[in-house]
Write an enzyme that holds these catalytic residues in place. Structure first.
Site, mmCIF file in Angstrom:
data_model
loop_
_atom_site.group_PDB
_atom_site.id
_atom_site.type_symbol
_atom_site.label_atom_id
_atom_site.label_comp_id
_atom_site.label_asym_id
_atom_site.label_seq_id
_atom_site.Cartn_x
_atom_site.Cartn_y
_atom_site.Cartn_z
ATOM 1 N N ARG A 216 0.854 -1.181 0.000
ATOM 2 C CA ARG A 216 0.000 0.000 0.000
ATOM 3 C C ARG A 216 0.892 1.234 0.000
ATOM 4 O O ARG A 216 1.910 1.286 0.707
ATOM 5 C CB ARG A 216 -0.910 0.041 1.242
ATOM 6 C CG ARG A 216 -2.078 -0.950 1.219
ATOM 7 C CD ARG A 216 -3.124 -0.630 0.141
ATOM 8 N NE ARG A 216 -4.242 -1.573 0.124
ATOM 9 C CZ ARG A 216 -4.323 -2.676 -0.632
ATOM 10 N NH1 ARG A 216 -3.349 -2.994 -1.472
ATOM 11 N NH2 ARG A 216 -5.397 -3.446 -0.577
ATOM 12 N N GLU A 245 -4.605 6.898 -3.903
ATOM 13 C CA GLU A 245 -5.081 6.375 -5.201
ATOM 14 C C GLU A 245 -6.569 6.696 -5.348
ATOM 15 O O GLU A 245 -7.300 6.674 -4.368
ATOM 16 C CB GLU A 245 -4.893 4.847 -5.238
ATOM 17 C CG GLU A 245 -3.443 4.421 -5.253
ATOM 18 C CD GLU A 245 -3.267 2.904 -5.187
ATOM 19 O OE1 GLU A 245 -4.268 2.165 -5.316
ATOM 20 O OE2 GLU A 245 -2.139 2.450 -4.968
ATOM 21 N N HIS A 262 -1.159 -0.387 -9.452
ATOM 22 C CA HIS A 262 -1.746 -1.253 -8.426
ATOM 23 C C HIS A 262 -2.345 -2.513 -9.062
ATOM 24 O O HIS A 262 -3.527 -2.826 -8.880
ATOM 25 C CB HIS A 262 -2.811 -0.489 -7.622
ATOM 26 C CG HIS A 262 -3.255 -1.195 -6.376
ATOM 27 N ND1 HIS A 262 -3.800 -0.541 -5.300
ATOM 28 C CD2 HIS A 262 -3.250 -2.514 -6.022
ATOM 29 C CE1 HIS A 262 -4.109 -1.409 -4.353
ATOM 30 N NE2 HIS A 262 -3.779 -2.628 -4.772
#
Ligand SMILES: NC(=O)C1=CN([C@@H]2O[C@H](COP(=O)(O)OP(=O)(O)OC[C@H]3O[C@@H](n4cnc5c(N)ncnc54)[C@H](O)[C@@H]3O)[C@@H](O)[C@H]2O)C=CC1
Ligand SMILES: O=C(O)C(=O)[C@H](O)COP(=O)(O)O
Length: 400
Positions: A216, A245, A262
């Site tokens: 993350r 994000e 991601h």
């Protein structure tokens, strides 16, 4: 039984239409009113489950996410209102580990790393960290683990190692040739991970080191990272995940070696395994025996015929490993797609373009399979050791 599904859950309706009355909602369109009379909500990480979202949820009894990470669920709130929750722990661990392997092989090719003499520091030895450790063991790369919660839990039963690997402290991780991050995003508590890779850690890294973040974005202090990357002799950095994000800071792109949106965990297997897991959980909640299995939904692949340069060697050469593995997954392709998409012309504000591009790249991600999807046809004279290495990487090996 009304089941509301995020439409990015692959085969969600096929899995669940015999379990209840299924409705899907379009990505990022969920509003509180849509949860009225819904019994079960199944989602992926792009849906944020907040107290505000649940204000009209009069019947909701179970929320589940077809992902490993759960930081998009306000679990404290769900517990406080008596809504059960779950996740698809480990569904995409192999996909992330294969992403990291591709980065390592590129680092070897680019002479940034002498892979077989390097040490990889794995931060977080859960499902992903363990999958990566297994890959590194299969190819014979030294590594160590940093995971105080796991270390402490194992110590209670007298264990000092996990999966045959030793634990080290963060200062030792900071000296590894490669540092690969695989912790959940946790703010507060005994072992917070929020910005655990802080300014001091980043400033201590040298240009001979490789830092990979596929967990993350919030785990790294991104402001400090940008500053270190703009300094003299920065480390090599690979980012799959970002702060905030999808409205990410694209200033990082110029300084980061590989950048991806991601998708480290977005193999077909990783995603469909996630659906299989939440299907089984939902069956359990409604008291139905599951009758669908993962293989019903995974397409067969063609075998890969491999010509090895050194089939009789006792150790798989790194060149042969690169040639075979990059046929399966090559992070450089995702990096190129990402950079091209962000550079393309548009009529939006820069902020909107960034958020839309990031989200669209994720939603429209290409078909990517894991090693376990492939039969490898190796030359007849391939050594037992090399066959074993490919088997441990997940391939189905035969000699032809
Ligand atoms: N980029 C991507 O596509 C993906 C990202 N992820 C991210 O990676 C994370 C890890 O995934 P899994 O391994 O499946 O989760 P996991 O829950 O199996 O493992 C996490 C490990 O981190 C350890 N940990 C927790 N706090 C720590 C701390 N302060 N310091 C060191 N270790 C700590 C835990 O003890 C646990 O062993 C997920 O929570 C998710 O955020 C996961 C899958 C895909
Ligand atoms: O499983 C996780 O955790 C991840 O980070 C997944 O890759 C998230 O994928 P999406 O749910 O955002 O498609």
């Amino acid at each position: 039984m009304k089941i509301l599904l995020e439409d990015t859950i692959p085969f969600g309706t096929d899995y669940l239409n015999s379990v209840g009355e299924v409705e899907t909602y379009a990505w990022q369109s969920l509003v509180p009113e849509m949860l009225r009379d819904v019994d079960i909500l199944a989602l992926r990480s792009t849906t944020k489950v907040t107290p505000e979202l649940l204000t009209k949820a009069n019947k909701l009894k179970f929320v589940t996410t077809a992902t490993a990470g759960t930081n998009h669920l306000d679990k404290t709130h769900l517990d406080s209102v008596g809504i059960m929750h779950s996740s698809a722990a480990g569904c995409n661990a192999v996909a992330v580990a294969e992403y990291v392997l591709s980065v390592l092989l590129h680092a070897q090719k680019a002479q940034k790393l002498d892979l077989y003499n390097a040490t990889v520091g794995i931060v977080g030895a859960g499902n992903v960290g363990t999958a990566l450790s297994r890959i590194l063991m299969a190819i014979g790369v030294k590594h160590c683990l940093y995971d105080p919660p796991l270390q402490q839990a194992l110590a209670k039963s007298g264990k000092k190692e996990h999966n045959g690997q030793s634990f080290v402290d963060l200062a030792q991780i900071a000296k590894c040739d490669v540092i690969s991050l695989h912790v959940p995003f946790i703010k507060g508590g005994e072992y917070p991970t929020y910005q655990m890779i802080d300014e001091a850690f980043l400033e201590g890294l040298t240009s001979n080191q490789l830092l990979i973040n596929a967990c993350r974005g919030e785990v790294i202090d991104e402001v400090a990272l940008l500053s270190v990357l703009r300094g003299e002799k920065p480390p090599t950095v690979v980012l799959d995940v970002f702060d905030n994000e999808p409205a990410i800071n694209t200033a990082l792109f110029d300084y980061v070696w590989f950048v991806t949106p991601h998708i480290a965990g977005h193999s077909v297997e990783g995603k469909v395994r996630g659906t299989q897991m939440i299907y089984e959980q939902i069956c359990d909640v409604v008291g139905k025996a599951p009758d669908k299995v993962l293989s019903d939904f995974l397409e067969k692949t063609n075998p890969i015929k491999v010509a090895l340069n050194s089939p009789e060697a006792v150790r798989l050469s790194v060149e042969d490993l690169i040639a075979v593995f990059h046929d399966v997954y090559d992070v450089a392709i995702d990096d190129e797609i990402t950079r091209n998409a962000f550079a393309s012309g548009h009529n939006e504000t820069p902020e909107t373009h960034i958020a839309n591009t990031f989200s669209t790249l994720r939603k429209q991600y290409r078909v990517r399979r894991e090693c376990s999807a492939y039969a490898l046809h190796l030359p007849k004279n391939t050594s037992k050791q090399i066959q074993d290495t490919f088997t441990k990487l997940g391939f189905h090996v035969s000699l032809v």
